[in-house]
Scaffold this motif. Sequence first.
Motif, PDB file in Angstrom:
ATOM      1  N   ILE A 296       1.039  -0.922  -0.384  1.00  0.00           N
ATOM      2  CA  ILE A 296       0.034   0.028  -0.258  1.00  0.00           C
ATOM      3  C   ILE A 296       0.938   1.395  -0.490  1.00  0.00           C
ATOM      4  CG2 ILE A 296      -1.408   1.057   1.117  1.00  0.00           C
ATOM      5  CD1 ILE A 296      -2.889  -0.966   2.326  1.00  0.00           C
ATOM      6  N   TRP A 297       1.891   1.173   0.547  1.00  0.00           N
ATOM      7  CA  TRP A 297       2.946   2.672   0.894  1.00  0.00           C
ATOM      8  C   TRP A 297       3.470   2.793  -0.162  1.00  0.00           C
ATOM      9  CZ3 TRP A 297       5.070   0.607   6.396  1.00  0.00           C
ATOM     10  CH2 TRP A 297       3.715   0.885   6.877  1.00  0.00           C
ATOM     11  N   ASP A 298       3.839   1.315  -0.908  1.00  0.00           N
ATOM     12  CA  ASP A 298       4.625   1.518  -2.364  1.00  0.00           C
ATOM     13  C   ASP A 298       3.742   3.009  -3.261  1.00  0.00           C
ATOM     14  OD1 ASP A 298       6.840   1.261  -4.147  1.00  0.00           O
ATOM     15  OD2 ASP A 298       5.503   0.095  -4.585  1.00  0.00           O
ATOM     16  N   CYS A 299       2.562   1.674  -3.394  1.00  0.00           N
ATOM     17  CA  CYS A 299       1.358   2.649  -4.041  1.00  0.00           C
ATOM     18  C   CYS A 299       1.207   4.142  -3.786  1.00  0.00           C
ATOM     19  CB  CYS A 299       0.486   1.350  -4.691  1.00  0.00           C
ATOM     20  SG  CYS A 299       0.244  -0.162  -5.885  1.00  0.00           S
ATOM     21  N   ALA A 300       1.099   4.202  -2.662  1.00  0.00           N
ATOM     22  CA  ALA A 300       0.914   5.525  -2.404  1.00  0.00           C
ATOM     23  C   ALA A 300       2.133   6.454  -3.256  1.00  0.00           C
ATOM     24  CB  ALA A 300       0.460   5.977  -0.949  1.00  0.00           C
ATOM     25  N   ILE A 301       2.770   5.962  -2.290  1.00  0.00           N
ATOM     26  CA  ILE A 301       4.601   6.881  -3.281  1.00  0.00           C
ATOM     27  C   ILE A 301       4.110   6.861  -4.492  1.00  0.00           C
ATOM     28  CG2 ILE A 301       6.635   6.804  -3.553  1.00  0.00           C
ATOM     29  CD1 ILE A 301       7.134   5.739   0.125  1.00  0.00           C
ATOM     30  N   LYS A 302       3.577   5.754  -5.249  1.00  0.00           N
ATOM     31  CA  LYS A 302       3.570   5.370  -6.623  1.00  0.00           C
ATOM     32  C   LYS A 302       2.929   7.322  -6.654  1.00  0.00           C
ATOM     33  CE  LYS A 302       4.961   1.876  -8.391  1.00  0.00           C
ATOM     34  NZ  LYS A 302       5.741   1.397  -7.148  1.00  0.00           N
ATOM     35  N   VAL A 303       1.652   6.858  -6.013  1.00  0.00           N
ATOM     36  CA  VAL A 303       0.025   8.172  -6.078  1.00  0.00           C
ATOM     37  C   VAL A 303       1.009   9.216  -6.367  1.00  0.00           C
ATOM     38  CG1 VAL A 303      -2.170   8.749  -6.281  1.00  0.00           C
ATOM     39  CG2 VAL A 303      -1.120   6.242  -6.546  1.00  0.00           C
ATOM     40  N   ILE A 304       1.782   9.390  -5.058  1.00  0.00           N
ATOM     41  CA  ILE A 304       2.124  11.104  -4.892  1.00  0.00           C
ATOM     42  C   ILE A 304       3.134  11.850  -5.848  1.00  0.00           C
ATOM     43  CG2 ILE A 304       3.135  12.052  -3.363  1.00  0.00           C
ATOM     44  CD1 ILE A 304       2.179  10.183  -1.168  1.00  0.00           C
ATOM     45  N   SER A 305       3.952  10.596  -6.558  1.00  0.00           N
ATOM     46  CA  SER A 305       5.027  11.150  -7.595  1.00  0.00           C
ATOM     47  C   SER A 305       4.144  11.522  -8.998  1.00  0.00           C
ATOM     48  CB  SER A 305       5.961  10.227  -7.600  1.00  0.00           C
ATOM     49  OG  SER A 305       5.169   9.038  -8.224  1.00  0.00           O
ATOM     50  N   ASN A 306       3.357  10.601  -9.234  1.00  0.00           N
ATOM     51  CA  ASN A 306       2.353  11.074 -10.757  1.00  0.00           C
ATOM     52  C   ASN A 306       2.044  12.676 -10.192  1.00  0.00           C
ATOM     53  OD1 ASN A 306       2.853   8.500 -11.050  1.00  0.00           O
ATOM     54  ND2 ASN A 306       1.313   7.987 -10.919  1.00  0.00           N
ATOM     55  N   ASP A 307       1.390  13.432  -9.405  1.00  0.00           N
ATOM     56  CA  ASP A 307       0.945  14.712  -8.761  1.00  0.00           C
ATOM     57  C   ASP A 307       1.781  15.325  -7.167  1.00  0.00           C
ATOM     58  OD1 ASP A 307      -1.695  14.934 -10.942  1.00  0.00           O
ATOM     59  OD2 ASP A 307      -1.646  12.997  -9.837  1.00  0.00           O
ATOM     60  N   PRO A 308       2.191  15.395  -7.269  1.00  0.00           N
ATOM     61  CA  PRO A 308       3.417  15.710  -6.476  1.00  0.00           C
ATOM     62  C   PRO A 308       3.195  17.393  -5.593  1.00  0.00           C
ATOM     63  CG  PRO A 308       4.768  16.405  -7.985  1.00  0.00           C
ATOM     64  CD  PRO A 308       3.660  15.725  -8.823  1.00  0.00           C
ATOM     65  N   MET A 309       2.332  18.310  -6.116  1.00  0.00           N
ATOM     66  CA  MET A 309       2.761  19.048  -5.515  1.00  0.00           C
ATOM     67  C   MET A 309       0.944  19.331  -4.963  1.00  0.00           C
ATOM     68  SD  MET A 309       4.868  20.731  -5.122  1.00  0.00           S
ATOM     69  CE  MET A 309       4.451  22.008  -4.105  1.00  0.00           C
ATOM     70  N   LEU A 310       0.178  19.116  -5.777  1.00  0.00           N
ATOM     71  CA  LEU A 310      -1.072  19.459  -5.414  1.00  0.00           C
ATOM     72  C   LEU A 310      -1.869  17.908  -4.828  1.00  0.00           C
ATOM     73  CD1 LEU A 310      -2.495  21.601  -8.595  1.00  0.00           C
ATOM     74  CD2 LEU A 310      -1.821  22.425  -5.977  1.00  0.00           C
ATOM     75  N   VAL A 312      -4.259  14.223  -6.091  1.00  0.00           N
ATOM     76  CA  VAL A 312      -5.103  13.970  -6.582  1.00  0.00           C
ATOM     77  C   VAL A 312      -6.576  14.021  -6.443  1.00  0.00           C
ATOM     78  CG1 VAL A 312      -3.827  11.537  -7.426  1.00  0.00           C
ATOM     79  CG2 VAL A 312      -5.655  11.444  -5.388  1.00  0.00           C
ATOM     80  N   GLY A 313      -7.151  14.578  -5.627  1.00  0.00           N
ATOM     81  CA  GLY A 313      -8.027  15.791  -4.473  1.00  0.00           C
ATOM     82  C   GLY A 313      -8.932  14.077  -3.910  1.00  0.00           C
ATOM     83  N   VAL A 314      -9.429  14.720  -3.148  1.00  0.00           N
ATOM     84  CA  VAL A 314      -9.694  14.051  -1.708  1.00  0.00           C
ATOM     85  C   VAL A 314     -10.998  13.449  -2.526  1.00  0.00           C
ATOM     86  CG1 VAL A 314     -11.881  14.587  -0.131  1.00  0.00           C
ATOM     87  CG2 VAL A 314      -9.662  15.890   0.163  1.00  0.00           C
ATOM     88  N   GLY A 315     -11.663  13.656  -3.463  1.00  0.00           N
ATOM     89  CA  GLY A 315     -12.607  13.134  -4.320  1.00  0.00           C
ATOM     90  C   GLY A 315     -11.844  11.461  -4.790  1.00  0.00           C
ATOM     91  N   ASP A 316     -10.890  12.193  -5.392  1.00  0.00           N
ATOM     92  CA  ASP A 316     -10.360  11.007  -6.334  1.00  0.00           C
ATOM     93  C   ASP A 316      -9.084   9.705  -5.378  1.00  0.00           C
ATOM     94  OD1 ASP A 316     -12.155  11.858  -8.298  1.00  0.00           O
ATOM     95  OD2 ASP A 316      -9.793  12.675  -9.094  1.00  0.00           O
ATOM     96  N   GLU A 317      -8.791  10.006  -4.196  1.00  0.00           N
ATOM     97  CA  GLU A 317      -7.896   9.266  -3.246  1.00  0.00           C
ATOM     98  C   GLU A 317      -7.541   7.647  -3.650  1.00  0.00           C
ATOM     99  OE1 GLU A 317      -7.875  10.475   0.794  1.00  0.00           O
ATOM    100  OE2 GLU A 317      -9.374  11.080   0.266  1.00  0.00           O
ATOM    101  N   ILE A 318      -8.557   7.505  -3.246  1.00  0.00           N
ATOM    102  CA  ILE A 318      -9.838   5.892  -3.025  1.00  0.00           C
ATOM    103  C   ILE A 318      -9.472   5.073  -4.289  1.00  0.00           C
ATOM    104  CG2 ILE A 318     -11.030   3.708  -2.138  1.00  0.00           C
ATOM    105  CD1 ILE A 318      -9.016   5.286  -0.438  1.00  0.00           C
TER     106      ILE A 318
END
Length: 427
Positions: A296-310, A312-318
């Motif tokens: 899970i943490w590995d995927c979280a880091i991958k998601v963050i790296s795609n949109d590092p500054m802003l 993905v938004g509260v609606g799209d996190e899951i």
Amino acid sequence: MLKVTKMHQLLNRKIWGLLLILFAFVLPFGPAIPNIVVGLLGVFWLLHLVRGKLVVSKERIGIILIFTGYFLWYLLTFFYSENVDFFQRKLTMQGFLLFFPVLFFTMPYRLPKKTVYITLLGFSTSVAVLIFLSFLKQLPLYFEGPDSGLQALVGNNLSTALISIQYLSLSLYASFAVIACSYILFVDTSFRLKRKYKVIMILLIIFLSGALVILGGRTSIFVTALFLFAFALYSAVKHRNYVVPTLIIAAVVSGCALFLSNSETFEERWTEVYNFENEENPSDSYWGGTGMRLLIWDCAIKVISNDPMLGVGVGDEIDQLTLCYKVYMRNQLLVAGKTFHAHNIFLQAAVRAGLLGLFLFLLFVIYTSWMAKRKKNYLYLIFIATFVASGMTESFLQVNAGVLFLAFFSAFIYTNNTEALADSSDT
């Protein structure tokens, strides 16, 4: 006239204190009952607003922004969240992160230490009552046969017996209750407790420590044990009072050891702590607590790296985390009817609101901790340390129980400085 005004102020402060005690007591039985008390608090606040009794200043507005900055940034993620329905559900629930700081920092009352500790004792007692009633409800299942047995009394089976609260959230409640009672009992010697309250706190510490083991929240157990030993050692060394701390620790350790040594269920659960290799049980998708979190943490880091500054938004996190599980074939995390959040409060903040959201959340934690240290508000430091440490393996701001817990107690303990407002009155 002046005497009448002072009496009116004292009455209002008394009502304010009683409402807070009531909320702390019903908090574990959420969300419906606490929402009713929230309504009463809101009405009380509105009455003060209409009468012009609220206190507003630049300093108070500033600290409100520190407390709520990360939440306000979450609101802005609406403009780039595609899943609007999920966004609305989450932000409605998390509105308490704004409500309680505004409530506490604008009301003109600061409570004496006695009321603060009664509030904490009420919360701790309520957690114990909830667990005890849940245990009684599940107990008949223990005797029904091998398919039920001990499994009926542990984890989510226990925590959801009466109300819908996840076992990790209930573990957080029990953990803070034990830590708060231990602090009052062993550390804060400036406050005198009557013997009956000491006995109640000792019983709560022992019972809730055992309940933590049964619930199985491993991070909460570790955090609680660390604080409990530290407080007991502090009391023993500083006050040369070795008997009570030693007996409490011995009772807690012995009871937990006896329970664990006679339970195959708990042996399996605790094996998950170090079972982080991909050793999936064909009949069980949940192959290991630590192993799952690493994925899970590995995927979280991958998601963050795609949109590092802003983010993905509260609606799209899951949705984005689930997409990552699918793309990288994390089949252990693709369980029907289950969605897995980032299982870390800091990673979750960065996933939903990017590095800016993470910065604002860190600003809240660090600044308030620094100010609490300056004011010798050690109880707040203990609270925030408990929440942050427990949140290293769980995203508590994803669930109503975690949001209410942080929103209420952070503002409540911070504004009612238990050291600066020392009250030597007997309880």
